[in-house]
Enzyme design. Structure first.
Site, mmCIF file in Angstrom:
data_model
loop_
_atom_site.group_PDB
_atom_site.id
_atom_site.type_symbol
_atom_site.label_atom_id
_atom_site.label_comp_id
_atom_site.label_asym_id
_atom_site.label_seq_id
_atom_site.Cartn_x
_atom_site.Cartn_y
_atom_site.Cartn_z
ATOM 1 N N LYS A 24 0.888 -1.181 0.000
ATOM 2 C CA LYS A 24 0.000 0.000 0.000
ATOM 3 C C LYS A 24 0.915 1.217 0.000
ATOM 4 O O LYS A 24 1.518 1.578 1.006
ATOM 5 C CB LYS A 24 -0.874 0.002 1.275
ATOM 6 C CG LYS A 24 -2.177 0.792 1.195
ATOM 7 C CD LYS A 24 -2.043 2.273 0.849
ATOM 8 C CE LYS A 24 -1.800 3.173 2.048
ATOM 9 N NZ LYS A 24 -1.560 4.581 1.669
ATOM 10 N N GLU B 33 8.459 0.808 11.819
ATOM 11 C CA GLU B 33 9.558 1.780 11.790
ATOM 12 C C GLU B 33 8.916 3.154 11.825
ATOM 13 O O GLU B 33 8.308 3.580 10.843
ATOM 14 C CB GLU B 33 10.395 1.560 10.519
ATOM 15 C CG GLU B 33 11.807 2.100 10.677
ATOM 16 C CD GLU B 33 11.928 3.552 10.288
ATOM 17 O OE1 GLU B 33 11.418 4.406 11.042
ATOM 18 O OE2 GLU B 33 12.530 3.838 9.235
ATOM 19 N N CYS C 36 13.526 9.540 8.275
ATOM 20 C CA CYS C 36 13.281 8.990 9.616
ATOM 21 C C CYS C 36 14.512 9.141 10.499
ATOM 22 O O CYS C 36 14.394 9.345 11.699
ATOM 23 C CB CYS C 36 12.843 7.536 9.529
ATOM 24 S SG CYS C 36 13.892 6.528 8.489
ATOM 25 N N GLU D 117 9.137 14.927 16.531
ATOM 26 C CA GLU D 117 9.665 14.755 15.182
ATOM 27 C C GLU D 117 9.044 15.801 14.267
ATOM 28 O O GLU D 117 7.821 15.862 14.117
ATOM 29 C CB GLU D 117 9.342 13.346 14.648
ATOM 30 C CG GLU D 117 9.985 13.098 13.308
ATOM 31 C CD GLU D 117 9.737 11.701 12.755
ATOM 32 O OE1 GLU D 117 8.589 11.220 12.848
ATOM 33 O OE2 GLU D 117 10.685 11.098 12.224
HETATM 34 P P1 NDP Z 1 1.391 8.254 8.207
HETATM 35 O O1 NDP Z 1 1.901 7.422 9.329
HETATM 36 O O2 NDP Z 1 0.006 8.721 8.274
HETATM 37 O O3 NDP Z 1 1.545 7.473 6.809
HETATM 38 C C1 NDP Z 1 2.385 6.385 6.546
HETATM 39 C C2 NDP Z 1 1.635 5.352 5.700
HETATM 40 O O4 NDP Z 1 0.539 4.825 6.448
HETATM 41 C C3 NDP Z 1 1.006 5.930 4.427
HETATM 42 O O5 NDP Z 1 1.010 4.964 3.400
HETATM 43 C C4 NDP Z 1 -0.408 6.210 4.896
HETATM 44 O O6 NDP Z 1 -1.329 6.333 3.838
HETATM 45 C C5 NDP Z 1 -0.683 4.977 5.727
HETATM 46 N N1 NDP Z 1 -1.805 5.111 6.654
HETATM 47 C C6 NDP Z 1 -2.338 6.242 7.196
HETATM 48 N N2 NDP Z 1 -3.379 5.927 7.990
HETATM 49 C C7 NDP Z 1 -3.498 4.579 7.967
HETATM 50 C C8 NDP Z 1 -4.400 3.655 8.580
HETATM 51 N N3 NDP Z 1 -5.372 4.052 9.391
HETATM 52 N N4 NDP Z 1 -4.241 2.350 8.340
HETATM 53 C C9 NDP Z 1 -3.252 1.910 7.527
HETATM 54 N N5 NDP Z 1 -2.395 2.733 6.891
HETATM 55 C C10 NDP Z 1 -2.511 4.052 7.116
HETATM 56 O O7 NDP Z 1 2.373 9.462 8.023
HETATM 57 P P2 NDP Z 1 2.085 10.863 7.302
HETATM 58 O O8 NDP Z 1 2.348 10.658 5.882
HETATM 59 O O9 NDP Z 1 0.755 11.431 7.637
HETATM 60 O O10 NDP Z 1 3.194 11.767 7.989
HETATM 61 C C11 NDP Z 1 2.971 12.295 9.293
HETATM 62 C C12 NDP Z 1 4.232 12.314 10.097
HETATM 63 O O11 NDP Z 1 4.708 10.971 10.272
HETATM 64 C C13 NDP Z 1 5.413 13.011 9.459
HETATM 65 O O12 NDP Z 1 5.355 14.375 9.589
HETATM 66 C C14 NDP Z 1 6.562 12.368 10.186
HETATM 67 O O13 NDP Z 1 6.739 12.973 11.431
HETATM 68 C C15 NDP Z 1 6.100 10.951 10.356
HETATM 69 N N6 NDP Z 1 6.617 10.077 9.283
HETATM 70 C C16 NDP Z 1 7.625 9.233 9.560
HETATM 71 C C17 NDP Z 1 8.168 8.476 8.563
HETATM 72 C C18 NDP Z 1 9.290 7.548 8.820
HETATM 73 O O14 NDP Z 1 10.128 7.356 7.946
HETATM 74 N N7 NDP Z 1 9.334 6.876 9.941
HETATM 75 C C19 NDP Z 1 7.708 8.547 7.179
HETATM 76 C C20 NDP Z 1 6.575 9.412 6.997
HETATM 77 C C21 NDP Z 1 6.086 10.143 8.022
HETATM 78 P P3 NDP Z 1 -1.544 7.817 3.203
HETATM 79 O O15 NDP Z 1 -0.289 8.154 2.536
HETATM 80 O O16 NDP Z 1 -2.644 7.625 2.263
HETATM 81 O O17 NDP Z 1 -1.896 8.703 4.344
#
Ligand code: NDP
Length: 492
Positions: free
Chosen positions: A190, A265, A299, A396
């Site tokens: 996904k 992660e 990250c 973060e």
């Molecule tokens: P999310 O945790 O929301 O998104 C990560 C993935 O999870 C995306 O594919 C997202 O889909 C999906 N997702 C969101 N909600 C659900 C759910 N209920 N069930 C299953 N999958 C879901 O991160 P964001 O993109 O909103 O970013 C927010 C913050 O998260 C950032 O500002 C940062 O601080 C942190 N982050 C950390 C990362 C890392 O590398 N550890 C990477 C990205 C973000 P969709 O894209 O459609 O929302």
């Protein structure tokens, strides 16, 4: 490649779910727009996988298991297919890199020198493991006076759902997909709603490589829709997730319902420790890369810069010079060293943190503004005289914003580094080998790098503890996380 060429590529990428060996027009009415963060224009509209597509994809993946077309392949056949993916990625790496820049907003050189080489190496690395997923022979004292022979075998954990973020979609997809496929698991990916194009292109390349139906699927869609349907589905045996702790918590709760496995992660608030004996020029260069690479949307971003008081002013000055040398701009322009943040929502979130830094009393020494131009740009931003109690040092931010904090002793440096809800990565800058090992030993983090920021490699386990999550991607740990170890004891 030019922006116009990348846009043409984007137009040609399939924009619908792929499962059971076919691309499917999603039956639900939902679709979502993908916005270029630099021009703010829509570059694609992608069909969202709904409950029917999720259900059918999971069923196809399950029937690929065990006696199905994927389960029947032996390790060397899986290795051949994974190597084929690596070859195809290598052949098309320019296209992937351009599409990643367009979709994510990152400067052109970054996907060319980091994301794509890492993704290719990851597929090759796990091709190497595919026929070496071995168990152990374990001596035991016998049973009821009779000798025994005991050994273990590693079996695929089952259907793996891989949920990936928008910051490095190709590389992180490779981190999750390659180990699971190598271990013999069917994978359903996904991809992120904000940057799904390279994951869709990866699916077309996996199709071209000749994987059997059900071995790999991609289900584009919004997290709370497609993502939630996938993590709630009882036919998914393991969820491998990278993203925020908030979503990671939802994944953990959904997985707990069926006692299903997870690898989470969840990012970090990683310290970069600069000791007075460090090569200050190299440290300043490395620390700046550690916070400004990929617009700070990493990250492992080193967003807490801890500096020995004796060299504090010197390092602050050097870092300000590095920040001022960053060239914000269009990823397709030569000379651009920092692109745009992923979305208006995320830019506003980063801007709120910058305001919190000022309001909290830290000294803004570089950046802080949003340039007057289209696109979700934020200047590389540094706060000096910060403390570890400030919001900017605790949460973060996931943008090009760092807090610079002074320390007076090694013990204090380690204490500040460990006073954090996250524990993903850390960097230590010193020329004293004893100090390097001692400090690395005391820091709570999944990975500590000395004299170089985040030297990733697919052979090295990657992941953290605390709010950074649990489990490890990559290396043998990636195979362990995709398999169950079964014990067989024969009473002779
Ligand atoms: P999310 O945790 O929301 O998104 C990560 C993935 O999870 C995306 O594919 C997202 O889909 C999906 N997702 C969101 N909600 C659900 C759910 N209920 N069930 C299953 N999958 C879901 O991160 P964001 O993109 O909103 O970013 C927010 C913050 O998260 C950032 O500002 C940062 O601080 C942190 N982050 C950390 C990362 C890392 O590398 N550890 C990477 C990205 C973000 P969709 O894209 O459609 O929302």
């Amino acid at each position: 490649m030019t922006r116009a060429e990348a846009e043409r590529l984007a137009a040609d990428v399939p924009k619908e779910p792929y499962y059971a060996g076919r691309w499917r027009a999603a039956r639900g009415a939902a679709a979502f727009d993908v916005v270029d963060p630099v021009t703010e224009r829509c570059i694609a509209t992608v069909a969202e996988a709904g409950s029917e597509e999720v259900d059918e994809a999971v069923r196809a993946a399950r029937s690929a298991l065990a006696d199905g077309p994927w389960g029947k392949l032996d390790g060397s056949d899986r290795a051949r297919l994974l190597n084929r993916v690596a070859d195809l990625l290598e052949e098309r790496s320019e296209q992937f890199a351009a599409l990643e820049s367009l979709d994510v907003g990152k400067p052109g050189f970054e996907p060319r020198v980091i994301d794509l080489p890492q993704a290719i190496r990851t597929f090759r690395h796990f091709a190497g493991w595919a026929d070496k997923v071995t168990g152990r022979s374990i001596p035991t004292p016998g049973y009821m006076g009779r000798p025994t022979v005991s050994y273990t075998v590693r079996e695929p954990v089952g259907v793996v759902a891989a949920i990936t973020p928008w910051n490095s979609p190709t590389m992180i997809a490779a981190w999750k997909v390659a180990p699971a496929l190598a271990a013999g698991c069917p994978v359903i990916l996904k991809p992120p709603e904000d940057a799904p194009l390279t994951s869709l292109l990866l699916a077309s390349l996996i199709e071209e490589a000749g994987f059997p139906p059900g071995a790999f699927s991609v289900l584009p869609g919004r997290g709370p829709m497609t993502g939630q349907l996938l993590i709630d589905h009882p036919g998914v045996d393991k969820i491998s997730f990278t993203g925020s702790p908030q979503t990671g918590h939802k994944v953990a709760v959904a997985a707990a319902k069926g006692f299903r496995r997870t690898t989470l992660e969840l990012g970090g608030k990683s310290p970069q420790l600069v000791f007075a004996d460090a090569d200050l020029d190299a440290a300043a260069d490395g620390v700046a890369v550690g916070i400004f690479a990929n617009q700070g949307e990493v990250c492992a971003a080193g967003s807490r810069i801890l500096v020995a008081r004796a060299v504090y002013d010197d390092i602050v000055k050097r870092l300000v010079t590095r920040a001022q040398g960053v060239r914000l701009g269009d990823p397709f322009d030569d000379g651009t060293t920092m692109g745009a943040l992923i979305s208006a929502r995320h830019r506003d979130r980063v801007a709120r943190y910058i305001a919190a830094g000022v309001a909290g009393g830290a000294r803004l020494v570089a950046g802080g503004r949003q340039p007057e131009r289209p696109g979700y740009f934020v200047e590389p931003t540094l706060f000096a005289d910060a403390t570890n109690a400030m919001t900017i040092a605790r949460e973060e931010i996931f943008g090009p914003v760092a807090a610079i904090i002074a320390f007076d002793s090694d013990d204090e440096a380690v204490a500040i580094a460990n006073d954090c809800d996250y524990a993903l990565a850390a960097t230590v800058w010193t020329s004293d080998v004893g100090r390097a090992h001692t400090v690395a030993g005391k820091i709570k983090a999944g990975a500590v790098a000395v004299n170089g920021w985040s030297p990733l490699d697919p052979a090295l386990p990657w992941g953290g503890t605390r709010l950074s999550g649990h489990g490890r991607d990559l290396g043998w740990a990636g195979i362990e996380a995709s398999t169950e170890e079964k014990t067989v004891t024969v009473v002779l």
